[in-house]
Design a protein around this motif. Structure first.
Motif, PDB file in Angstrom:
ATOM      1  N   ARG A   1       0.841  -1.193   0.000  1.00  0.00           N
ATOM      2  CA  ARG A   1       0.000   0.000   0.000  1.00  0.00           C
ATOM      3  C   ARG A   1       0.871   1.236   0.000  1.00  0.00           C
ATOM      4  O   ARG A   1       2.017   1.203   0.399  1.00  0.00           O
ATOM      5  CB  ARG A   1      -0.912   0.022   1.224  1.00  0.00           C
ATOM      6  N   SER A   2       0.295   2.324  -0.358  1.00  0.00           N
ATOM      7  CA  SER A   2       1.040   3.567  -0.357  1.00  0.00           C
ATOM      8  C   SER A   2       0.233   4.627   0.367  1.00  0.00           C
ATOM      9  O   SER A   2      -0.946   4.484   0.617  1.00  0.00           O
ATOM     10  CB  SER A   2       1.329   4.036  -1.796  1.00  0.00           C
ATOM     11  N   ALA A   3       0.919   5.752   0.709  1.00  0.00           N
ATOM     12  CA  ALA A   3       0.218   6.825   1.410  1.00  0.00           C
ATOM     13  C   ALA A   3       0.629   8.152   0.823  1.00  0.00           C
ATOM     14  O   ALA A   3       1.807   8.401   0.597  1.00  0.00           O
ATOM     15  CB  ALA A   3       0.557   6.796   2.896  1.00  0.00           C
ATOM     16  N   ARG A   4      -0.338   9.018   0.570  1.00  0.00           N
ATOM     17  CA  ARG A   4      -0.019  10.354   0.119  1.00  0.00           C
ATOM     18  C   ARG A   4       0.285  11.228   1.324  1.00  0.00           C
ATOM     19  O   ARG A   4       0.134  10.820   2.457  1.00  0.00           O
ATOM     20  CB  ARG A   4      -1.172  10.926  -0.703  1.00  0.00           C
ATOM     21  N   SER A   5       0.741  12.495   1.064  1.00  0.00           N
ATOM     22  CA  SER A   5       1.155  13.370   2.151  1.00  0.00           C
ATOM     23  C   SER A   5       0.064  13.470   3.201  1.00  0.00           C
ATOM     24  O   SER A   5      -1.117  13.464   2.901  1.00  0.00           O
ATOM     25  CB  SER A   5       1.484  14.759   1.593  1.00  0.00           C
ATOM     26  N   ARG A   6       0.495  13.552   4.457  1.00  0.00           N
ATOM     27  CA  ARG A   6      -0.364  13.577   5.636  1.00  0.00           C
ATOM     28  C   ARG A   6      -0.982  12.209   5.913  1.00  0.00           C
ATOM     29  O   ARG A   6      -1.828  12.077   6.772  1.00  0.00           O
ATOM     30  CB  ARG A   6      -1.472  14.632   5.512  1.00  0.00           C
ATOM     31  N   GLY A   7      -0.557  11.168   5.227  1.00  0.00           N
ATOM     32  CA  GLY A   7      -1.129   9.854   5.449  1.00  0.00           C
ATOM     33  C   GLY A   7      -0.223   8.982   6.292  1.00  0.00           C
ATOM     34  O   GLY A   7       0.807   9.398   6.785  1.00  0.00           O
ATOM     35  N   LEU A  51       5.961  15.170  -1.616  1.00  0.00           N
ATOM     36  CA  LEU A  51       6.056  13.720  -1.503  1.00  0.00           C
ATOM     37  C   LEU A  51       4.655  13.136  -1.506  1.00  0.00           C
ATOM     38  O   LEU A  51       3.845  13.431  -0.639  1.00  0.00           O
ATOM     39  CB  LEU A  51       6.786  13.347  -0.213  1.00  0.00           C
ATOM     40  N   ASN A  52       4.349  12.304  -2.506  1.00  0.00           N
ATOM     41  CA  ASN A  52       2.978  11.842  -2.707  1.00  0.00           C
ATOM     42  C   ASN A  52       2.729  10.403  -2.313  1.00  0.00           C
ATOM     43  O   ASN A  52       1.606  10.043  -1.966  1.00  0.00           O
ATOM     44  CB  ASN A  52       2.580  12.021  -4.172  1.00  0.00           C
ATOM     45  N   SER A  53       3.736   9.559  -2.364  1.00  0.00           N
ATOM     46  CA  SER A  53       3.486   8.147  -2.098  1.00  0.00           C
ATOM     47  C   SER A  53       4.777   7.456  -1.675  1.00  0.00           C
ATOM     48  O   SER A  53       5.861   7.817  -2.142  1.00  0.00           O
ATOM     49  CB  SER A  53       2.926   7.466  -3.355  1.00  0.00           C
ATOM     50  N   VAL A  54       4.632   6.498  -0.779  1.00  0.00           N
ATOM     51  CA  VAL A  54       5.769   5.713  -0.283  1.00  0.00           C
ATOM     52  C   VAL A  54       5.358   4.253  -0.216  1.00  0.00           C
ATOM     53  O   VAL A  54       4.226   3.927   0.140  1.00  0.00           O
ATOM     54  CB  VAL A  54       6.198   6.176   1.135  1.00  0.00           C
ATOM     55  N   THR A  55       6.270   3.367  -0.552  1.00  0.00           N
ATOM     56  CA  THR A  55       6.046   1.937  -0.354  1.00  0.00           C
ATOM     57  C   THR A  55       7.349   1.288   0.090  1.00  0.00           C
ATOM     58  O   THR A  55       8.432   1.754  -0.266  1.00  0.00           O
ATOM     59  CB  THR A  55       5.497   1.267  -1.630  1.00  0.00           C
ATOM     60  N   CYS A  56       7.259   0.249   0.901  1.00  0.00           N
ATOM     61  CA  CYS A  56       8.433  -0.420   1.464  1.00  0.00           C
ATOM     62  C   CYS A  56       8.351  -1.919   1.197  1.00  0.00           C
ATOM     63  O   CYS A  56       7.267  -2.489   1.190  1.00  0.00           O
ATOM     64  CB  CYS A  56       8.527  -0.188   2.966  1.00  0.00           C
ATOM     65  N   TRP A  57       9.482  -2.556   1.007  1.00  0.00           N
ATOM     66  CA  TRP A  57       9.516  -4.006   0.855  1.00  0.00           C
ATOM     67  C   TRP A  57      10.295  -4.685   1.973  1.00  0.00           C
ATOM     68  O   TRP A  57      10.391  -5.905   2.028  1.00  0.00           O
ATOM     69  CB  TRP A  57      10.084  -4.407  -0.503  1.00  0.00           C
ATOM     70  N   ALA A 103       4.048   1.322  -6.352  1.00  0.00           N
ATOM     71  CA  ALA A 103       3.884  -0.015  -5.780  1.00  0.00           C
ATOM     72  C   ALA A 103       5.028  -0.874  -6.287  1.00  0.00           C
ATOM     73  O   ALA A 103       5.540  -0.646  -7.390  1.00  0.00           O
ATOM     74  CB  ALA A 103       2.541  -0.631  -6.171  1.00  0.00           C
ATOM     75  N   CYS A 104       5.423  -1.855  -5.497  1.00  0.00           N
ATOM     76  CA  CYS A 104       6.534  -2.715  -5.879  1.00  0.00           C
ATOM     77  C   CYS A 104       6.041  -4.130  -6.154  1.00  0.00           C
ATOM     78  O   CYS A 104       5.304  -4.702  -5.359  1.00  0.00           O
ATOM     79  CB  CYS A 104       7.609  -2.734  -4.798  1.00  0.00           C
ATOM     80  N   ALA A 154      -4.555  10.925 -15.790  1.00  0.00           N
ATOM     81  CA  ALA A 154      -3.511  10.697 -14.796  1.00  0.00           C
ATOM     82  C   ALA A 154      -3.659   9.289 -14.247  1.00  0.00           C
ATOM     83  O   ALA A 154      -4.781   8.797 -14.074  1.00  0.00           O
ATOM     84  CB  ALA A 154      -3.583  11.709 -13.662  1.00  0.00           C
ATOM     85  N   VAL A 155      -2.542   8.640 -13.984  1.00  0.00           N
ATOM     86  CA  VAL A 155      -2.534   7.339 -13.298  1.00  0.00           C
ATOM     87  C   VAL A 155      -2.391   7.637 -11.813  1.00  0.00           C
ATOM     88  O   VAL A 155      -1.380   8.182 -11.371  1.00  0.00           O
ATOM     89  CB  VAL A 155      -1.382   6.446 -13.795  1.00  0.00           C
ATOM     90  N   VAL A 156      -3.429   7.303 -11.019  1.00  0.00           N
ATOM     91  CA  VAL A 156      -3.470   7.742  -9.628  1.00  0.00           C
ATOM     92  C   VAL A 156      -3.332   6.603  -8.620  1.00  0.00           C
ATOM     93  O   VAL A 156      -3.221   6.853  -7.421  1.00  0.00           O
ATOM     94  CB  VAL A 156      -4.773   8.520  -9.347  1.00  0.00           C
ATOM     95  N   GLY A 157      -3.321   5.370  -9.081  1.00  0.00           N
ATOM     96  CA  GLY A 157      -3.180   4.256  -8.144  1.00  0.00           C
ATOM     97  C   GLY A 157      -2.610   3.032  -8.837  1.00  0.00           C
ATOM     98  O   GLY A 157      -2.968   2.739  -9.978  1.00  0.00           O
ATOM     99  N   VAL A 158      -1.709   2.340  -8.150  1.00  0.00           N
ATOM    100  CA  VAL A 158      -1.137   1.087  -8.648  1.00  0.00           C
ATOM    101  C   VAL A 158      -0.984   0.140  -7.459  1.00  0.00           C
ATOM    102  O   VAL A 158      -0.612   0.565  -6.358  1.00  0.00           O
ATOM    103  CB  VAL A 158       0.239   1.285  -9.318  1.00  0.00           C
ATOM    104  N   THR A 159      -1.288  -1.133  -7.672  1.00  0.00           N
ATOM    105  CA  THR A 159      -1.031  -2.144  -6.650  1.00  0.00           C
ATOM    106  C   THR A 159      -0.571  -3.425  -7.337  1.00  0.00           C
ATOM    107  O   THR A 159      -0.970  -3.705  -8.470  1.00  0.00           O
ATOM    108  CB  THR A 159      -2.291  -2.404  -5.795  1.00  0.00           C
ATOM    109  N   CYS A 160       0.289  -4.175  -6.671  1.00  0.00           N
ATOM    110  CA  CYS A 160       0.815  -5.426  -7.219  1.00  0.00           C
ATOM    111  C   CYS A 160       0.729  -6.517  -6.160  1.00  0.00           C
ATOM    112  O   CYS A 160       0.894  -6.249  -4.976  1.00  0.00           O
ATOM    113  CB  CYS A 160       2.278  -5.272  -7.632  1.00  0.00           C
TER     114      CYS A 160
END
Length: 206
Positions: A1-7, A51-57, A103-104, A154-160
């Motif tokens: 999952r990812s989070a936009r600013s303030r998330g 900074l709009n989105s972050v994801t970690c593996w 997303a990764c 615009a592409v606004v969401g990706v998940t894998c």
């Protein structure tokens, strides 16, 4: 999952908090210490950045995407590689005015989405041509070439959920679109007529 600013983002025991910090974004990463000595908290500030989105593996490795000031009225997409919550490398993404989702599909192998810059014709008073949806693959924190997604604003969401299985959502002038990916590139676009628009997507299982 990812989070936009303030998330807030919770992945593999890691929490990423994003808050506005003057002209930039500050974020804190909290999780278990790699040395098992207890929880750690680390913060960093990205000046003049959105900074709009972050994801970690893993508890130590993350990718962030966003926007920095770009040429003329456009911004420019940016990718940050984070290690233990701190930026260790950043790369501009030429051809992307902004990146809003990431997303990764495997450790270090990610897909980001956003849009291309708007443009104008060569003559004075030429109409503004809006940008279109865009995606870019990221390998080890290094972005590849931007790929346009015609017909999508615009592409606004990706998940894998696997290296080969990713989906996304995009904004249309009216309604939304569901995007399918193959080998990191958009392979199909299915329009979804609706009064509103999709803003995010996430899958709980394959």
């Amino acid at each position: 999952r990812s989070a936009r600013s303030r998330g807030r983002l919770v992945i593999l025991g890691v929490v990423v908090l994003l808050v506005a910090a003057g002209t930039g974004i500050a974020f804190a990463v909290m999780g278990g210490s790699p040395k098992a000595s207890g929880p750690f908290v680390t913060t960093a500030v990205l000046q003049n950045a959105e900074l709009n989105s972050v994801t970690c593996w893993s508890s130590a490795s993350c990718i962030a995407v966003g926007t920095v000031p770009g040429p003329k009225a456009n911004g420019e997409g940016e990718v940050w590689l984070l290690s233990n919550g701190k930026p260790v490398a950043s790369h501009p993404v030429s051809g992307a005015a902004s990146l809003v989702t990431v997303a990764c599909r495997a450790p270090g192998q990610c897909i980001a989405g956003g849009r291309t810059p708007q443009s104008t014709g060569p003559a004075a008073g030429s109409p503004v041509v809006p940008g279109v949806g865009a995606t870019v693959t990221i390998s080890g924190g290094v972005p590849g070439q931007v790929e346009k997604v015609p017909g999508v604003e615009a592409v606004v969401g990706v998940t894998c959920w696997s290296a080969a299985s990713c989906v996304g959502v995009g904004e249309l002038a009216t309604g939304s679109a569901v995007l399918s990916f193959r080998d990191g590139s958009v392979s199909s676009v299915d329009r979804v007529p609706a009064d509103g628009t999709f803003e995010s997507i996430s899958c709980g299982a394959p």
